[in-house]
Design a protein around this motif. Structure first.
Motif, PDB file in Angstrom:
ATOM      1  N   VAL A  21      -5.895  -5.903 -12.265  1.00  0.00           N
ATOM      2  CA  VAL A  21      -5.910  -4.964 -13.388  1.00  0.00           C
ATOM      3  C   VAL A  21      -5.134  -5.538 -14.561  1.00  0.00           C
ATOM      4  N   SER A  22      -5.686  -5.343 -15.738  1.00  0.00           N
ATOM      5  CA  SER A  22      -4.971  -5.664 -16.972  1.00  0.00           C
ATOM      6  C   SER A  22      -4.917  -4.375 -17.777  1.00  0.00           C
ATOM      7  N   ASP A  67      -1.418  -6.422 -10.538  1.00  0.00           N
ATOM      8  CA  ASP A  67      -1.507  -7.528 -11.494  1.00  0.00           C
ATOM      9  C   ASP A  67      -1.894  -8.820 -10.783  1.00  0.00           C
ATOM     10  N   GLN A  68      -2.615  -9.659 -11.513  1.00  0.00           N
ATOM     11  CA  GLN A  68      -2.951 -10.975 -10.961  1.00  0.00           C
ATOM     12  C   GLN A  68      -1.691 -11.823 -10.910  1.00  0.00           C
ATOM     13  N   TYR A  76       9.225  -9.168  -6.789  1.00  0.00           N
ATOM     14  CA  TYR A  76       9.871  -9.045  -5.484  1.00  0.00           C
ATOM     15  C   TYR A  76       8.857  -8.688  -4.410  1.00  0.00           C
ATOM     16  N   ILE A  77       7.612  -8.427  -4.805  1.00  0.00           N
ATOM     17  CA  ILE A  77       6.613  -7.957  -3.840  1.00  0.00           C
ATOM     18  C   ILE A  77       5.257  -8.539  -4.209  1.00  0.00           C
ATOM     19  N   ASP A  78       4.459  -8.893  -3.195  1.00  0.00           N
ATOM     20  CA  ASP A  78       3.170  -9.546  -3.437  1.00  0.00           C
ATOM     21  C   ASP A  78       2.166  -8.603  -4.079  1.00  0.00           C
ATOM     22  N   SER A  79       1.236  -9.188  -4.835  1.00  0.00           N
ATOM     23  CA  SER A  79       0.124  -8.410  -5.383  1.00  0.00           C
ATOM     24  C   SER A  79      -0.826  -8.007  -4.257  1.00  0.00           C
ATOM     25  N   PHE A  80      -1.565  -6.915  -4.480  1.00  0.00           N
ATOM     26  CA  PHE A  80      -2.621  -6.551  -3.540  1.00  0.00           C
ATOM     27  C   PHE A  80      -3.682  -7.648  -3.551  1.00  0.00           C
ATOM     28  N   LYS A  81      -4.433  -7.746  -2.438  1.00  0.00           N
ATOM     29  CA  LYS A  81      -5.495  -8.757  -2.356  1.00  0.00           C
ATOM     30  C   LYS A  81      -6.851  -8.082  -2.574  1.00  0.00           C
ATOM     31  N   PRO A  82      -7.619  -8.540  -3.577  1.00  0.00           N
ATOM     32  CA  PRO A  82      -8.955  -7.965  -3.784  1.00  0.00           C
ATOM     33  C   PRO A  82      -9.782  -8.042  -2.493  1.00  0.00           C
ATOM     34  N   GLY A  83     -10.440  -6.928  -2.169  1.00  0.00           N
ATOM     35  CA  GLY A  83     -11.245  -6.873  -0.945  1.00  0.00           C
ATOM     36  C   GLY A  83     -10.479  -6.361   0.257  1.00  0.00           C
ATOM     37  N   SER A  84      -9.163  -6.232   0.133  1.00  0.00           N
ATOM     38  CA  SER A  84      -8.333  -5.735   1.233  1.00  0.00           C
ATOM     39  C   SER A  84      -7.834  -4.329   0.910  1.00  0.00           C
ATOM     40  N   GLU A 270       0.443  -4.799 -21.690  1.00  0.00           N
ATOM     41  CA  GLU A 270       0.195  -6.233 -21.519  1.00  0.00           C
ATOM     42  C   GLU A 270       1.371  -7.025 -22.078  1.00  0.00           C
ATOM     43  N   GLN A 271       2.034  -6.456 -23.090  1.00  0.00           N
ATOM     44  CA  GLN A 271       3.218  -7.083 -23.683  1.00  0.00           C
ATOM     45  C   GLN A 271       4.375  -6.093 -23.569  1.00  0.00           C
TER      46      GLN A 271
END
Length: 352
Positions: A21-22, A67-68, A76-84, A270-271
């Motif tokens: 998401v942006s 966020d990508q 501090y935490i991983d992004s979600f994985k598309p498709g999961s 975004e900024q």
């Protein structure tokens, strides 16, 4: 429902993350799938637990997980994985366990998938629920991550003293409503900000705040804070960042403390916005500290010891916003960022 080799296999409805998401997230960034299946047994030799999810928690920190990831990005935490499946805090019942600390029938809270059933392979940070004489949904908030966050941020980070003046932003949310009540229990003067008349009324009439205001009706936030805190702010519990943080810095007292819990005003930009009044930190010798609740989970038993008697004596109240069914989860999560929810946003997947 199929059974192969004696192991029951069932359909597993899931909320899948579709794409990074942006800007502002949409429901269409997620997808409810009914095509998945799961075996209701932990794989042989695994120390995982297999759970049936009952309640899921919608929390603002989940937005940055959409966020990508970029090289060198600091999170501090991983992004979600598309498709999961989306992953977040939840309350669940153990159906099968390969882990010595958990057995079939146990109730737990911790990180789980946005799906009917989850195989949890990382069990550190999964807590067994021992006190079931309170609503189970409380473990998504009051007795879970949000409650622990409020407790740590207020008592460990801010070290309150009786009579101090406390300001809380996003004060009717999952964390803010508790910080305000903890502050009142500590003998502090408490003011909160929120984004609607309904929420302001809730702060004053249900949660016992001394004062509250709708920040959307205040063209000059610094002047508004001056009105509510003519002698300045001792403690600021920050959930929003941005312009509110900037206005607070001008109104802090000498040796004031600021707990940086979150900055929901920045998550969809975004900024990010700049903060201009940081020299106040120097002039007023302010201590401003960020914290991550999972670094303090060793204090969870201490928190329960503190909070459970207050709940049972009716000294702490908690407001939840309940969404029914896994298919309602995407709208419930997006609603956090428009302020649609009133209180802690919970999704009911199944009742025990």
């Amino acid at each position: 429902m199929a059974s192969g080799g004696g192991v029951e296999e069932v359909t597993n409805k899931q909320v899948l993350f579709k794409e990074y998401v942006s800007g502002f997230p949409k429901e269409s960034n997620m997808h409810v799938s009914t095509s998945g299946t799961i075996k209701l047994k932990v794989p042989e030799g695994s120390n995982a637990i297999l759970v049936k999810n009952l309640y899921l928690s919608c929390d603002p920190y989940m937005r940055p997980r959409m966020d990508q990831p970029t090289p060198g990005s600091q999170s501090y935490i991983d992004s979600f994985k598309p498709g999961s499946p989306i992953v977040g805090y939840g309350v669940a019942k153990v159906l099968d366990s390969g882990h010595p600390d958990f057995k079939k029938g146990d109730l737990i809270w911790g990180m789980t998938g946005w799906e009917e059933y989850s195989l949890i392979t990382k069990t550190q940070g999964v807590f067994k629920i021992h006190h079931t004489d309170v609503p189970l949904s409380y473990y998504t908030g009051l007795l879970g991550m949000a409650g622990t966050t409020a407790y740590i941020g207020f008592y460990e980070i801010c070290s309150p003293k009786k009579g101090e003046r406390v300001f809380i932003s996003a004060a009717s949310g999952a964390v803010g409503q508790l910080v305000g009540q903890f502050a009142k229990l500590s003998g502090c003067h408490v003011v909160g900000s929120a984004g609607s008349k309904e929420k302001v009324d809730l702060l004053k009439n249900k949660f016992g705040f001394d004062e509250a205001f709708n920040y959307k009706e205040e063209p000059d936030l610094a002047a508004a804070l001056k009105r509510y805190f003519p002698e300045g702010i001792d403690i600021y519990f920050d959930n929003v960042g941005g312009k509110m943080l900037d206005a607070v810095l001008l109104n802090m007292r000498v040796h004031g403390r600021i707990a940086e819990c979150g900055m929901i005003s920045q998550y969809n930009l975004e900024q990010p916005e700049g903060v201009y009044n940081l020299m106040s930190v120097v002039w007023k010798q302010i201590r401003m500290e960020g914290f991550l609740v999972f670094e303090y989970y060793h204090l969870y038993p201490k928190f329960l010891e503190f909070v459970l008697p207050h709940i049972k004596e009716g000294k702490i109240t908690y407001v939840e916003d309940i969404a029914e069914g896994l298919e309602s989860a995407p709208a419930a999560l997006i609603g956090l960022f428009t302020g649609r929810n009133v209180g802690k946003q919970v999704v009911v997947v199944a009742r025990e």
